[in-house]
Design a protein around this motif. Structure first.
Motif, mmCIF file in Angstrom:
data_model
loop_
_atom_site.group_PDB
_atom_site.id
_atom_site.type_symbol
_atom_site.label_atom_id
_atom_site.label_comp_id
_atom_site.label_asym_id
_atom_site.label_seq_id
_atom_site.Cartn_x
_atom_site.Cartn_y
_atom_site.Cartn_z
ATOM 1 N N GLN A 165 0.836 -1.196 0.000
ATOM 2 C CA GLN A 165 0.000 0.000 0.000
ATOM 3 C C GLN A 165 0.875 1.251 0.000
ATOM 4 O O GLN A 165 2.024 1.226 0.465
ATOM 5 C CB GLN A 165 -0.910 0.011 1.225
ATOM 6 C CG GLN A 165 -2.040 -0.992 1.156
ATOM 7 C CD GLN A 165 -3.040 -0.804 2.274
ATOM 8 O OE1 GLN A 165 -2.688 -0.407 3.384
ATOM 9 N NE2 GLN A 165 -4.302 -1.094 1.999
ATOM 10 N N ALA A 166 0.314 2.338 -0.489
ATOM 11 C CA ALA A 166 1.026 3.612 -0.466
ATOM 12 C C ALA A 166 1.455 3.932 0.964
ATOM 13 O O ALA A 166 0.708 3.718 1.922
ATOM 14 C CB ALA A 166 0.138 4.715 -1.015
ATOM 15 N N GLY A 167 2.692 4.417 1.082
ATOM 16 C CA GLY A 167 3.257 4.695 2.389
ATOM 17 C C GLY A 167 4.043 3.540 2.967
ATOM 18 O O GLY A 167 4.765 3.705 3.964
ATOM 19 N N GLY A 168 3.928 2.374 2.362
ATOM 20 C CA GLY A 168 4.620 1.198 2.845
ATOM 21 C C GLY A 168 6.051 1.108 2.354
ATOM 22 O O GLY A 168 6.564 2.027 1.704
ATOM 23 N N SER A 169 6.695 -0.027 2.670
ATOM 24 C CA SER A 169 8.105 -0.226 2.349
ATOM 25 C C SER A 169 8.331 -1.591 1.723
ATOM 26 O O SER A 169 7.586 -2.540 1.989
ATOM 27 C CB SER A 169 8.966 -0.127 3.623
ATOM 28 O OG SER A 169 8.869 1.145 4.209
ATOM 29 N N LEU A 170 9.350 -1.662 0.901
ATOM 30 C CA LEU A 170 9.844 -2.921 0.352
ATOM 31 C C LEU A 170 11.361 -2.828 0.266
ATOM 32 O O LEU A 170 11.917 -1.726 0.144
ATOM 33 C CB LEU A 170 9.283 -3.165 -1.058
ATOM 34 C CG LEU A 170 7.848 -3.667 -1.205
ATOM 35 C CD1 LEU A 170 7.465 -3.696 -2.677
ATOM 36 C CD2 LEU A 170 7.665 -5.041 -0.580
ATOM 37 N N LYS A 171 12.019 -3.990 0.301
ATOM 38 C CA LYS A 171 13.465 -4.028 0.115
ATOM 39 C C LYS A 171 13.792 -5.008 -0.997
ATOM 40 O O LYS A 171 13.465 -6.198 -0.899
ATOM 41 C CB LYS A 171 14.174 -4.435 1.405
ATOM 42 C CG LYS A 171 15.692 -4.349 1.311
ATOM 43 C CD LYS A 171 16.341 -4.599 2.658
ATOM 44 C CE LYS A 171 17.850 -4.405 2.599
ATOM 45 N NZ LYS A 171 18.487 -4.593 3.936
ATOM 46 N N LEU A 172 14.426 -4.502 -2.034
ATOM 47 C CA LEU A 172 14.852 -5.323 -3.151
ATOM 48 C C LEU A 172 16.301 -5.766 -2.955
ATOM 49 O O LEU A 172 17.102 -5.040 -2.366
ATOM 50 C CB LEU A 172 14.739 -4.559 -4.468
ATOM 51 C CG LEU A 172 13.393 -3.912 -4.776
ATOM 52 C CD1 LEU A 172 13.444 -3.257 -6.158
ATOM 53 C CD2 LEU A 172 12.263 -4.903 -4.687
ATOM 54 N N SER A 173 16.615 -6.938 -3.471
ATOM 55 C CA SER A 173 17.984 -7.453 -3.441
ATOM 56 C C SER A 173 18.395 -7.854 -4.843
ATOM 57 O O SER A 173 17.556 -8.266 -5.654
ATOM 58 C CB SER A 173 18.091 -8.674 -2.525
ATOM 59 O OG SER A 173 17.709 -8.382 -1.219
ATOM 60 N N CYS A 174 19.687 -7.768 -5.113
ATOM 61 C CA CYS A 174 20.224 -8.206 -6.399
ATOM 62 C C CYS A 174 21.607 -8.793 -6.147
ATOM 63 O O CYS A 174 22.491 -8.104 -5.635
ATOM 64 C CB CYS A 174 20.310 -7.047 -7.377
ATOM 65 S SG CYS A 174 21.170 -7.441 -8.918
ATOM 66 N N THR A 175 21.797 -10.048 -6.518
ATOM 67 C CA THR A 175 23.077 -10.725 -6.341
ATOM 68 C C THR A 175 23.716 -10.971 -7.690
ATOM 69 O O THR A 175 23.063 -11.484 -8.613
ATOM 70 C CB THR A 175 22.894 -12.042 -5.591
ATOM 71 O OG1 THR A 175 22.349 -11.771 -4.306
ATOM 72 C CG2 THR A 175 24.230 -12.766 -5.423
ATOM 73 N N ALA A 176 24.999 -10.605 -7.781
ATOM 74 C CA ALA A 176 25.750 -10.745 -9.028
ATOM 75 C C ALA A 176 26.635 -11.974 -8.974
ATOM 76 O O ALA A 176 27.253 -12.264 -7.945
ATOM 77 C CB ALA A 176 26.598 -9.502 -9.254
ATOM 78 N N SER A 177 26.707 -12.701 -10.081
ATOM 79 C CA SER A 177 27.611 -13.844 -10.188
ATOM 80 C C SER A 177 28.238 -13.854 -11.582
ATOM 81 O O SER A 177 27.809 -13.129 -12.477
ATOM 82 C CB SER A 177 26.859 -15.153 -9.928
ATOM 83 O OG SER A 177 25.833 -15.322 -10.881
ATOM 84 N N GLY A 178 29.270 -14.691 -11.729
ATOM 85 C CA GLY A 178 29.965 -14.711 -13.008
ATOM 86 C C GLY A 178 30.677 -13.383 -13.245
ATOM 87 O O GLY A 178 31.112 -12.732 -12.298
#
Length: 128
Positions: A13-26
């Motif tokens: 919902q608007a006002g909320g939070s999320l955390k994205l992750s990105c892992t690199a390999s190679g």
């Protein structure tokens, strides 16, 4: 094998939070800098944030400054995007990208052409 794997998207919902992750390999794990971009269907891909692995600096788009924070864990070859106070206009497919060398385009490191490798994207949807 070059690979960037994102995770963490979802519906909030608007006002909320999320955390994205990105892992690199190679080879992507040998990159100079990592960045986040986002794209809405029918629109151009938009720069969100970037940070070189070995510098303690982060560049943010004005639209997310003060709300989003990009962080890095070099040992894990992982970058994060903490997104707070989300707005419906933040709804997009979020991509992480790896830049293998120092800026080569006169337009600078915010230019998506700088980035050699891209993840598959993770959807973020913010409801009003």
């Amino acid at each position: 094998q070059v690979k960037l794997v994102e995770s963490g998207g979802g519906l909030v919902q608007a006002g909320g939070s999320l955390k994205l992750s990105c892992t690199a390999s190679g080879r992507a794990a040998e990159s100079y800098a990592m960045a986040w971009f986002r794209q809405v269907i029918g629109k151009d891909r938009e720069f969100v944030a970037l940070s070189p692995w070995t510098e303690d600096t982060t560049d943010y788009a004005d639209s997310v400054k003060g709300r989003f924070t990009m962080s890095k864990d070099f040992a894990k070859r992982t970058v994060y995007l903490q997104m707070n106070n989300l707005k419906p206009e933040d709804t997009a497919l979020y991509y992480c990208a790896a830049d293998m060398e120092v800026t080569v385009f006169s337009s600078g490191p915010r230019d998506e052409r700088e980035y050699n490798y891209w993840g598959q994207g993770t959807q973020v949807t913010v409801s009003s």
